[in-house]
Design a protein around this motif. Structure first.
Motif, PDB file in Angstrom:
ATOM      1  N   ILE A  81       0.879  -1.156  -0.070  1.00 43.24           N
ATOM      2  CA  ILE A  81      -0.026   0.026   0.167  1.00 43.24           C
ATOM      3  C   ILE A  81       0.934   1.250   0.054  1.00 43.24           C
ATOM      4  CG2 ILE A  81      -1.648   1.396   1.223  1.00 43.24           C
ATOM      5  CD1 ILE A  81      -2.543  -1.211   2.723  1.00 43.24           C
ATOM      6  N   SER A  82       1.843   1.221   0.991  1.00 39.63           N
ATOM      7  CA  SER A  82       2.516   2.580   1.325  1.00 39.63           C
ATOM      8  C   SER A  82       4.229   2.266   0.719  1.00 39.63           C
ATOM      9  CB  SER A  82       2.325   2.958   2.687  1.00 39.63           C
ATOM     10  OG  SER A  82       1.094   2.914   3.062  1.00 39.63           O
ATOM     11  N   GLY A  83       4.585   1.277   0.392  1.00 38.32           N
ATOM     12  CA  GLY A  83       6.076   1.066   0.568  1.00 38.32           C
ATOM     13  C   GLY A  83       6.471   0.803   1.836  1.00 38.32           C
ATOM     14  N   PRO A  84       7.946   0.472   1.822  1.00 39.91           N
ATOM     15  CA  PRO A  84       8.393   0.137   3.277  1.00 39.91           C
ATOM     16  C   PRO A  84       8.663   1.458   3.754  1.00 39.91           C
ATOM     17  CG  PRO A  84      10.201  -0.243   1.173  1.00 39.91           C
ATOM     18  CD  PRO A  84       8.815   0.135   0.534  1.00 39.91           C
ATOM     19  N   ILE A  85       9.414   1.237   5.094  1.00 39.23           N
ATOM     20  CA  ILE A  85       9.826   2.193   5.776  1.00 39.23           C
ATOM     21  C   ILE A  85      11.237   2.768   5.514  1.00 39.23           C
ATOM     22  CG2 ILE A  85      10.443   3.187   8.296  1.00 39.23           C
ATOM     23  CD1 ILE A  85       8.127   1.263   9.339  1.00 39.23           C
ATOM     24  N   THR A  86      11.504   4.047   4.895  1.00 35.38           N
ATOM     25  CA  THR A  86      12.736   4.303   4.157  1.00 35.38           C
ATOM     26  C   THR A  86      13.375   5.136   5.469  1.00 35.38           C
ATOM     27  OG1 THR A  86      11.585   6.454   3.511  1.00 35.38           O
ATOM     28  CG2 THR A  86      11.816   4.589   1.926  1.00 35.38           C
ATOM     29  N   GLU A  87      14.612   5.600   5.175  1.00 32.36           N
ATOM     30  CA  GLU A  87      15.584   6.176   6.159  1.00 32.36           C
ATOM     31  C   GLU A  87      14.897   7.656   6.176  1.00 32.36           C
ATOM     32  OE1 GLU A  87      18.037   6.193   8.883  1.00 32.36           O
ATOM     33  OE2 GLU A  87      18.123   4.738   7.529  1.00 32.36           O
ATOM     34  N   GLY A  88      14.311   8.344   5.136  1.00 38.43           N
ATOM     35  CA  GLY A  88      13.706   9.600   5.336  1.00 38.43           C
ATOM     36  C   GLY A  88      12.547   9.602   6.321  1.00 38.43           C
ATOM     37  N   GLU A  89      11.630   8.492   6.204  1.00 36.00           N
ATOM     38  CA  GLU A  89      10.405   8.249   6.789  1.00 36.00           C
ATOM     39  C   GLU A  89      10.811   8.105   8.604  1.00 36.00           C
ATOM     40  OE1 GLU A  89       8.323   5.335   4.649  1.00 36.00           O
ATOM     41  OE2 GLU A  89       6.876   6.960   4.021  1.00 36.00           O
ATOM     42  N   LYS A  90      11.936   7.425   8.485  1.00 39.90           N
ATOM     43  CA  LYS A  90      12.213   6.814   9.870  1.00 39.90           C
ATOM     44  C   LYS A  90      12.454   8.060  10.756  1.00 39.90           C
ATOM     45  CE  LYS A  90      15.315   3.835  12.703  1.00 39.90           C
ATOM     46  NZ  LYS A  90      15.983   5.082  13.404  1.00 39.90           N
ATOM     47  N   ILE A  91      13.365   8.942  10.118  1.00 41.73           N
ATOM     48  CA  ILE A  91      13.912  10.212  10.547  1.00 41.73           C
ATOM     49  C   ILE A  91      12.710  11.021  11.104  1.00 41.73           C
ATOM     50  CG2 ILE A  91      14.798  12.501  10.093  1.00 41.73           C
ATOM     51  CD1 ILE A  91      17.067  10.694   8.414  1.00 41.73           C
ATOM     52  N   LYS A  92      11.635  10.956  10.025  1.00 44.66           N
ATOM     53  CA  LYS A  92      10.313  12.003  10.550  1.00 44.66           C
ATOM     54  C   LYS A  92       9.806  11.445  11.658  1.00 44.66           C
ATOM     55  CE  LYS A  92       9.655  13.747   5.962  1.00 44.66           C
ATOM     56  NZ  LYS A  92       8.901  13.434   4.570  1.00 44.66           N
ATOM     57  N   ILE A  93       9.595  10.185  11.773  1.00 46.92           N
ATOM     58  CA  ILE A  93       8.990   9.521  12.707  1.00 46.92           C
ATOM     59  C   ILE A  93       9.776   9.772  14.193  1.00 46.92           C
ATOM     60  CG2 ILE A  93       8.344   7.154  13.740  1.00 46.92           C
ATOM     61  CD1 ILE A  93       7.796   6.332  10.623  1.00 46.92           C
ATOM     62  N   ASP A  94      11.048   9.463  14.226  1.00 45.22           N
ATOM     63  CA  ASP A  94      11.865   9.585  15.179  1.00 45.22           C
ATOM     64  C   ASP A  94      11.791  11.137  15.684  1.00 45.22           C
ATOM     65  OD1 ASP A  94      12.486   6.968  15.138  1.00 45.22           O
ATOM     66  OD2 ASP A  94      14.522   7.267  14.367  1.00 45.22           O
ATOM     67  N   GLU A  95      11.849  11.897  15.153  1.00 46.13           N
ATOM     68  CA  GLU A  95      11.510  13.453  15.448  1.00 46.13           C
ATOM     69  C   GLU A  95      10.310  13.715  16.012  1.00 46.13           C
ATOM     70  OE1 GLU A  95      12.373  15.745  11.667  1.00 46.13           O
ATOM     71  OE2 GLU A  95      14.270  15.598  11.973  1.00 46.13           O
ATOM     72  N   SER A  96       9.331  13.094  15.398  1.00 51.65           N
ATOM     73  CA  SER A  96       7.809  13.317  15.986  1.00 51.65           C
ATOM     74  C   SER A  96       7.593  12.459  17.497  1.00 51.65           C
ATOM     75  CB  SER A  96       6.640  12.751  15.159  1.00 51.65           C
ATOM     76  OG  SER A  96       6.691  11.549  14.948  1.00 51.65           O
ATOM     77  N   LEU A  97       8.527  11.516  17.496  1.00 49.09           N
ATOM     78  CA  LEU A  97       8.459  10.593  18.696  1.00 49.09           C
ATOM     79  C   LEU A  97       9.261  11.318  19.870  1.00 49.09           C
ATOM     80  CD1 LEU A  97       7.885   7.250  17.691  1.00 49.09           C
ATOM     81  CD2 LEU A  97       6.442   8.541  19.175  1.00 49.09           C
ATOM     82  N   GLN A  98      10.376  12.269  19.451  1.00 50.94           N
ATOM     83  CA  GLN A  98      11.324  12.730  20.495  1.00 50.94           C
ATOM     84  C   GLN A  98      10.884  13.265  21.910  1.00 50.94           C
ATOM     85  OE1 GLN A  98      13.915  15.776  18.415  1.00 50.94           O
ATOM     86  NE2 GLN A  98      15.817  14.733  19.220  1.00 50.94           N
ATOM     87  N   SER A  99      10.034  14.096  21.674  1.00 49.89           N
ATOM     88  CA  SER A  99       9.494  14.634  23.239  1.00 49.89           C
ATOM     89  C   SER A  99       8.353  13.820  23.884  1.00 49.89           C
ATOM     90  CB  SER A  99       9.120  16.130  22.820  1.00 49.89           C
ATOM     91  OG  SER A  99       7.958  16.008  22.114  1.00 49.89           O
TER      92      SER A  99
END
Length: 150
Positions: A81-99
């Motif tokens: 459906i969406s493709g795999p989790i790429t490095e760019g998406e992982k960075i965005k996810i990590d940033e949103s979870l940071q705090s």
């Protein structure tokens, strides 16, 4: 998405949800990046118990499982459906979870090993891969290896 793929997606996430709740307890929400419903199951548990960051992560995933007792969020991306989790998406996810103080597990879901092999080089380090027709095994993309001179 055709009905066969939708049924397969629902069944796959049902299996993953059972495994997650056995290990961590928790609740899950299903959705997708396009905003159109994929699953018959809108959520398991009480959506009102989810932290805001979980709903924010819906833009990056096809399903989000959350355990308040473990402070753990698992994001599932169905590759067909969406493709795999790429490095760019992982960075965005990590940033949103940071705090948020939440730990995360990021999982790309594939229906077959062949589907996985087509995009294996695009998958982010530090994530996992689950192949539905080999449901007892998880592939770990541990942190990126560091090359050292001898």
């Amino acid at each position: 998405m055709n009905n066969v793929r939708k049924k397969f997606f629902d069944e796959s996430l049902g299996i993953l949800y059972e495994k997650f709740t056995e290990e961590y307890g928790g609740i899950a929400t299903f959705g997708n990046r396009t905003g159109t419903p994929i699953s018959n199951k809108a959520s398991y548990g009480k959506a009102s118990e989810l932290p805001k960051v979980i709903s924010d992560l819906a833009a990056f995933s096809d399903a989000v499982f959350y355990s308040s007792s473990s402070k753990l969020v698992c994001l599932f991306v169905y590759s067909e459906i969406s493709g795999p989790i790429t490095e760019g998406e992982k960075i965005k996810i990590d940033e949103s979870l940071q705090s948020s103080g939440l730990a995360s597990v990021l999982i790309s879901v594939f229906s077959t090993r062949f589907e996985f092999s087509q995009v294996a080089d695009q998958i982010a380090w530090g994530t996992k891969v689950w192949i539905a027709n080999e449901s007892d095994h998880m592939i770990h993309y541990d942190d990126k290896p560091v090359m050292q001179a001898r």
